[in-house]
Design a protein around this motif. Structure first.
Motif, mmCIF file in Angstrom:
data_model
loop_
_atom_site.group_PDB
_atom_site.id
_atom_site.type_symbol
_atom_site.label_atom_id
_atom_site.label_comp_id
_atom_site.label_asym_id
_atom_site.label_seq_id
_atom_site.Cartn_x
_atom_site.Cartn_y
_atom_site.Cartn_z
ATOM 1 N N LEU A 94 0.833 -1.210 0.000
ATOM 2 C CA LEU A 94 0.000 0.000 0.000
ATOM 3 C C LEU A 94 0.866 1.259 0.000
ATOM 4 N N PRO A 95 0.473 2.237 -0.826
ATOM 5 C CA PRO A 95 1.243 3.493 -0.832
ATOM 6 C C PRO A 95 0.877 4.391 0.354
ATOM 7 N N PHE A 96 0.038 3.937 1.237
ATOM 8 C CA PHE A 96 -0.369 4.759 2.387
ATOM 9 C C PHE A 96 -0.581 3.829 3.579
ATOM 10 N N SER A 97 -0.752 4.409 4.754
ATOM 11 C CA SER A 97 -1.097 3.537 5.875
ATOM 12 C C SER A 97 -2.577 3.711 6.197
ATOM 13 N N LEU A 98 -3.161 2.687 6.807
ATOM 14 C CA LEU A 98 -4.594 2.722 7.074
ATOM 15 C C LEU A 98 -4.941 3.795 8.102
ATOM 16 N N THR A 99 -6.117 4.371 7.966
ATOM 17 C CA THR A 99 -6.586 5.311 8.986
ATOM 18 C C THR A 99 -7.023 4.510 10.214
ATOM 19 N N ASN A 100 -7.183 5.218 11.329
ATOM 20 C CA ASN A 100 -7.635 4.527 12.540
ATOM 21 C C ASN A 100 -8.978 3.848 12.333
ATOM 22 N N SER A 101 -9.868 4.559 11.632
ATOM 23 C CA SER A 101 -11.178 3.993 11.326
ATOM 24 C C SER A 101 -11.050 2.675 10.561
ATOM 25 N N GLN A 102 -10.182 2.685 9.577
ATOM 26 C CA GLN A 102 -10.018 1.474 8.769
ATOM 27 C C GLN A 102 -9.462 0.325 9.608
ATOM 28 N N ARG A 103 -8.461 0.651 10.437
ATOM 29 C CA ARG A 103 -7.889 -0.375 11.316
ATOM 30 C C ARG A 103 -8.945 -0.983 12.230
ATOM 31 N N GLU A 104 -9.746 -0.097 12.806
ATOM 32 C CA GLU A 104 -10.778 -0.546 13.736
ATOM 33 C C GLU A 104 -11.781 -1.462 13.016
ATOM 34 N N ALA A 105 -12.191 -1.061 11.814
ATOM 35 C CA ALA A 105 -13.147 -1.873 11.053
ATOM 36 C C ALA A 105 -12.555 -3.245 10.751
ATOM 37 N N VAL A 106 -11.285 -3.274 10.335
ATOM 38 C CA VAL A 106 -10.652 -4.563 10.041
ATOM 39 C C VAL A 106 -10.637 -5.431 11.301
ATOM 40 N N ARG A 107 -10.342 -4.802 12.430
ATOM 41 C CA ARG A 107 -10.321 -5.559 13.695
ATOM 42 C C ARG A 107 -11.686 -6.167 14.003
ATOM 43 N N GLU A 108 -12.736 -5.377 13.812
ATOM 44 C CA GLU A 108 -14.088 -5.872 14.101
ATOM 45 C C GLU A 108 -14.462 -7.037 13.190
ATOM 46 N N ILE A 109 -14.127 -6.906 11.939
ATOM 47 C CA ILE A 109 -14.456 -7.959 10.981
ATOM 48 C C ILE A 109 -13.675 -9.234 11.308
ATOM 49 N N GLU A 110 -12.404 -9.044 11.610
ATOM 50 C CA GLU A 110 -11.544 -10.172 11.954
ATOM 51 C C GLU A 110 -12.114 -10.934 13.157
ATOM 52 N N ALA A 111 -12.583 -10.173 14.143
ATOM 53 C CA ALA A 111 -13.149 -10.812 15.339
ATOM 54 C C ALA A 111 -14.415 -11.594 14.991
ATOM 55 N N ASP A 112 -15.245 -11.019 14.128
ATOM 56 C CA ASP A 112 -16.449 -11.733 13.677
ATOM 57 C C ASP A 112 -16.084 -13.042 12.994
ATOM 58 N N MET A 113 -15.091 -12.976 12.139
ATOM 59 C CA MET A 113 -14.714 -14.169 11.378
ATOM 60 C C MET A 113 -14.157 -15.244 12.300
ATOM 61 N N ALA A 114 -13.452 -14.808 13.312
ATOM 62 C CA ALA A 114 -12.836 -15.767 14.227
ATOM 63 C C ALA A 114 -13.849 -16.389 15.188
ATOM 64 N N ALA A 115 -15.030 -15.760 15.283
ATOM 65 C CA ALA A 115 -16.045 -16.283 16.201
ATOM 66 C C ALA A 115 -16.813 -17.419 15.532
ATOM 67 N N PRO A 116 -17.342 -18.350 16.322
ATOM 68 C CA PRO A 116 -18.030 -19.499 15.725
ATOM 69 C C PRO A 116 -19.404 -19.149 15.135
ATOM 70 N N GLN A 117 -19.933 -17.944 15.426
ATOM 71 C CA GLN A 117 -21.224 -17.574 14.848
ATOM 72 C C GLN A 117 -21.062 -17.083 13.423
ATOM 73 N N ARG A 118 -22.184 -17.081 12.762
ATOM 74 C CA ARG A 118 -22.280 -16.540 11.425
ATOM 75 C C ARG A 118 -22.110 -15.029 11.481
ATOM 76 N N MET A 119 -21.310 -14.471 10.594
ATOM 77 C CA MET A 119 -21.126 -13.028 10.581
ATOM 78 C C MET A 119 -22.055 -12.371 9.570
ATOM 79 N N LEU A 120 -22.698 -11.274 9.986
ATOM 80 C CA LEU A 120 -23.429 -10.436 9.044
ATOM 81 C C LEU A 120 -23.192 -8.997 9.491
#
Ligand code: ADP
Ligand code: MG
Length: 705
Positions: A271-297
Motif C-alpha cells: 500500500l502506498p499509504f497507511s490505514l486510517t484509525n477507522s479502517q484499522r478498527e473496522a478490520v479488527r471488528e471484521i476479523e473478530a467476527d470471522m474468528a467467532a463461531p457464529q455466522r457473521m453479518l
C-alpha cells in the motif's frame, strides 16, 4: 404453500377482461413492478394507488352549478348543432336544460355519430364534468361521463385519479383496477383486533376498496385510515421477514476463520499509504467476527472515498490466510471491473490469485474460471450478480463482500451465503450512503455495523455552488476555463420520475449541446441503456483523459474512480435526493486538485429544494446529510426504489413512517418471540401477509421448515 385465496392476486392482469397485449405494455410502464416481475399482475394493479380524487358528488340544479367546479347534472337534451361544413375548428354543440336553466355541452372535433347516440334528443341524461361560464351561457365541454338515468349508479361520484403514462387513460386503468378488487378473497385478519379498533383501521380488503373506490374524498391520502392500515401491513411484513431471516442465520452455526496475518502484512507493504484509525478498527471488528463461531453479518458503512475497498481486501486476506476463498460482489459491471483493477494492483504483490466473473465472461474463459474456482486455484473471485449463477461453485467459500450501494436485497445476500460449505459463509455488506439508524432497521434489521468516520488524509474539500439553469452559459464559460487547465468534468442529467427513457433523452440532448461547444472528441456519453462494452469504452476514454466531459445519467453514481475529474455538474439538482447528490459529489475530490460541484437548478425553487441545496453547500459529512435528508423528505423515500434500485415500499411512504415503523418493529419482535414458526392461527394469517408483500426470502424459510 401460498394460501389459495391469494392465487388470483398473483395472476397476470391478462386474466382480467379487456386487457390485451397493448394495454399490458402500457401497464408495465405505469405500474411499479418489483424486481424480477416482467408481467403486471393483479396485485400490482392494486398497489398502484391513486394520488387524488375528483369529487363529482355536487349535484346542483343547472342554475346553481358553480362555474369552474366539477358537477354532475341531470339534464334533458333539446337540440344538436353541428358545426358548419368545412369549419373543423367550430365545436359541435348540444343544448340541454333542466327546470332551472340551460346548459350547453360542447365538443371539439367530435365524432357526430357518437354524440347523437350518447345524447338522443328529448331524453334525460346525467352529465358529469367541469362547468364553465362562457359569456352568458353555462357550458360543459367534453363531459367526463354521460349516462342515462338508469345507469346513474355507475357514475364514480368520487373518482380516484391515478399516476398514468402516455397512452393509458384513467378510465381504462380504473376499469382494470375495479376488476382487480374483485379478485380479493376474504382473508383472516392478521393484525391485532384491539390495535385495529383503537386506530379505527379497516380490514385489509376494505382498505384497498376504500382507496380505489373512495367513500370520502379524504380516503385517498397517505394519512387516511385505510392507507395507514396498508402502510402498517407493509412495514410489519418487512419487520417480520427481517426477524425470520435473522433468526435463521443465527440458528445456523458459522465457522471459525482465522489467519496468521502474513498476507495482510504483504498487502500493507504494498500500500502506498497507511490505514486510517477507522479502517484499522473496522478490520479488527471484521476479523473478530470471522474468528467467532457464529455466522457473521456485518455492515460496513463509510462515506464515499472513505476507503472501504482496502478494508474489504484486508478482510478477504484473512479468509485466504485461513486457506479458504473469498468473493467480492459489485452492483455493476463497470464497478466490478474497476474493483478488479484496484485490487489486482495490491493483491498480486501479496501473491493472491484473482479472477473476474461478470455477465460478459462466457464460453471457454468462463468455464476456465469456474474450473479453477472449484479446484481452489482462485483465492478471490470478483464480479457482479453473475456470482449467483447456479453453476458457480467454490472450492471453499468462507467470506463474501457485497459492495451494495443499495442495489442488492436480502435475497441475494442469502443466496451468496448459501454457496459456502454448510452454508456458513460470513458476509460483509458495504454501503456508501450513510444510512440513518431507523432506516437501517427497516432494511437490514439488527445487524452489526462498522463505520468509517474519518477520511484518508490529504483530501481537499469540494467547493459546492448552486446556480440557476437560466445562467447555464456562464457555467459553461467557467468550465471552458477550467478545461484549459486540464480539468475533467462529469455532467449528470436529471433524474426524471421513473422514466429512464426521458432521462436518457435529456442526457442525449445535453451531450449534443456540449459537443457542439467543445468538439465531438472531447465529450462522451454514458447511460444505462448502453451495452457493457460501449459503457466501458466511454469510461476508459474518460479515465485516460481522452474525453474531457462525460455526460451521464445517474449510472455514474455507483463508485467510479477518476482522480483527475474535478468538476461535477448536476443538472436539475432539485430533483435529486440529498443522499444521491452527496453520492454524486463524491465522484470528484479524489485527486490532488481543488474540486467543484455545481448544482444547476430550475427556478423557482421550492422551500424544501432550497434547503436541500443549501445543505449540500454547507457540509460534506455524509452522516449529517443522511439525517437531514430523512428530516426533509420523511422516511421511505430516502431508500426508495427510484434512487436505489431495490424494491421500495409500495404503500408505506407515509408522513408518520417512523412512528409506524417503530410500532411494527415492536410488534414483529413480540410475534416472533411467541410464535417463531408462525404456526398459531394468527401466525398462519401473518404468513399470508408475507406472501402478499412478497417477502420471499422469509417465505422460503418457513416453507423449508
Ligand atoms: P470508497 O469505496 O469507500 O468510496 P475507496 O475504497 O474507493 O473508497 O477509496 C478511495 C480512495 O482512497 C482510493 O483511491 C484509495 O486508494 C484511497 N485510500 C484508501 N484508504 C486510504 C488511506 N488510509 N490513506 C490514503 N488513501 C487511501
Ligand atoms: Mg468504493
Amino acid at each position: 404453500m401460498r394460501p389459495n385465496e391469494l392465487t388470483p392476486l398473483f395472476a397476470s392482469v391478462q386474466a382480467l377482461t379487456g386487457i390485451g397485449p397493448r394495454l399490458i405494455v402500457l401497464l408495465k410502464k405505469c405500474l411499479d413492478l418489483p424486481q424480477g416481475v416482467t408481467e403486471p399482475r393483479v396485485l400490482d394493479l392494486l398497489w398502484h394507488l391513486p394520488n387524488g380524487v375528483i369529487d363529482r358528488r355536487a349535484e346542483p340544479m343547472v342554475a346553481g352549478a358553480v362555474p369552474g367546479s366539477i358537477a354532475t347534472l341531470k339534464v334533458r337534451v333539446l337540440k344538436h348543432k353541428a358545426p358548419p361544413r368545412g369549419n373543423r375548428r367550430a365545436p359541435y354543440k348540444v343544448y340541454t336544460e333542466d327546470e332551472s336553466g340551460r346548459l350547453e355541452l360542447v365538443f371539439f372535433r367530435a365524432e357526430h355519430k357518437f354524440i347523437e347516440r350518447q345524447l338522443p334528443i328529448g331524453e334525460e341524461r346525467y352529465v358529469s364534468g367541469r362547468v364553465e361560464r362562457y359569456a352568458d351561457t353555462l357550458q360543459m365541454s367534453h363531459p367526463d361521463y354521460i349516462v342515462p338515468p338508469e345507469a346513474r349508479d355507475d357514475l364514480p361520484l368520487l373518482e380516484p385519479v391515478y399516476p398514468l403514462t402516455a397512452g393509458l387513460s384513467g378510465k381504462v386503468l380504473q376499469k382494470a383496477t375495479l376488476q382487480a378488487l374483485d379478485q380479493i378473497h376474504p382473508l383472516t385478519e392478521w393484525q391485532d383486533e384491539t390495535w385495529l379498533k383503537a386506530r379505527e383501521w379497516p380490514g385489509f380488503a376494505e382498505a384497498l376498496h376504500r382507496l380505489h373506490r373512495p367513500v370520502e374524498a379524504s380516503d385517498v391520502s397517505p394519512g387516511s385510515a385505510p392507507w395507514q392500515r396498508l402502510a402498517y401491513d407493509e412495514l410489519l411484513a418487512g419487520q417480520l421477514a427481517l426477524g425470520l431471516v435473522r433468526q435463521s442465520i443465527k440458528a445456523q452455526s458459522g465457522r471459525i476463520v482465522k489467519g496468521a496475518g502474513h498476507i495482510r502484512a504483504r498487502i500493507a507493504d504494498a500500500l502506498p499509504f497507511s490505514l486510517t484509525n477507522s479502517q484499522r478498527e473496522a478490520v479488527r471488528e471484521i476479523e473478530a467476527d470471522m474468528a467467532a463461531p457464529q455466522r457473521m453479518l456485518r455492515l460496513l458503512q463509510g462515506d464515499v472515498g472513505s476507503g472501504k475497498t482496502v478494508v474489504a481486501l484486508m478482510a478477504m486476506a484473512v479468509a485466504v490466510e485461513a486457506g479458504t476463498q473469498a468473493a467480492f460482489m459489485a452492483p455493476t459491471e463497470v464497478l466490478a471491473r474497476q474493483h478488479m483493477e484496484t485490487i489486482t494492483l495490491l493483491a498480486e504483490k501479496a501473491g493472491l490469485r484473482l479472477a473476474l466473473l461478470t455477465g460478459r465472461e462466457k464460453g471457454r474463459p468462463r468455464k476456465d474460471i469456474l474450473d479453477r474456482l472449484a479446484a481452489g486455484e482462485i483465492d478471490i473471485l470478483i464480479g457482479t450478480h453473475a456470482l449467483f449463477q447456479a453453476d458457480v461453485v467454490f472450492h471453499d467459500l468462507a467470506f463474501a463482500v457485497i459492495d451494495e450501494q443499495h442495489r442488492f436485497g436480502v435475497h441475494q445476500r442469502l443466496s451468496l451465503q448459501s454457496k459456502g460449505k454448510g452454508a456458513a459463509t460470513d458476509v460483509l455488506v458495504m454501503t456508501a450512503t450513510p444510512i440513518p439508524r431507523t432506516l437501517l432497521m427497516t432494511h437490514y434489521g439488527d445487524l452489526d455495523v462498522s463505520k468509517l468516520t474519518e477520511k484518508p488524509p490529504g483530501r481537499k474539500s469540494i467547493i459546492t455552488t448552486k446556480s440557476s439553469l437560466d445562467r447555464i452559459e456562464g457555467v459553461i464559460d467557467g468550465i471552458r476555463r477550467m478545461l484549459q487547465k486540464g480539468a475533467q468534468v462529469y455532467w449528470v442529467c436529471p433524474l426524471i420520475e421513473s422514466s429512464e427513457l426521458t432521462q436518457l433523452a435529456a442526457a442525449e440532448e445535453r451531450h449534443a449541446h456540449l459537443y457542439q461547444i467543445f468538439g465531438k472528441e472531447a465529450v462522451g456519453l454514458l447511460h444505462g441503456g448502453m451495452s457493457a462494452q460501449t459503457k466501458d469504452a466511454a469510461m476508459d476514454a474518460f479515465a485516460e483523459g481522452r474525453l474531457k466531459i462525460l455526460v451521464a445519467t445517474t449510472v455514474i453514481e455507483v463508485g467510479v474512480d477518476v482522480p483527475n475529474a474535478t468538476i461535477m455538474v448536476i443538472e436539475h439538482a432539485e430533483r435529486f435526493g440529498l443522499a444521491q447528490l452527496h453520492q454524486l459529489r463524491g465522484r470528484v475530490g479524489r485527486g490532488e486538485r481543488q474540486s467543484y460541484c455545481m448544482l444547476l437548478y430550475k427556478p423557482p425553487l421550492g422551500e424544501t429544494a432550497q434547503a436541500r441545496l443549501d445543505m449540500m453547500r454547507e457540509t460534506e459529512d455524509g452522516f449529517l446529510i443522511a439525517e437531514k435528508d430523512l428530516d426533509l423528505r420523511g422516511g421511505g423515500e430516502v431508500l426508495g426504489a427510484r434512487q436505489s434500485g431495490t424494491p421500495g415500499f409500495r404503500v408505506a411512504e407515509v408522513p408518520n413512517f417512523e412512528a409506524l415503523l417503530s410500532a411494527a418493529r415492536d410488534d414483529a419482535k413480540l410475534i416472533l418471540a411467541n410464535d417463531l414458526q408462525l404456526a398459531t392461527p394468527r401466525g398462519e394469517a401473518l404468513r399470508a401477509l408475507l406472501y402478499i408483500f412478497e417477502c420471499d426470502e422469509a417465505v422460503r424459510l418457513f416453507r423449508a421448515a
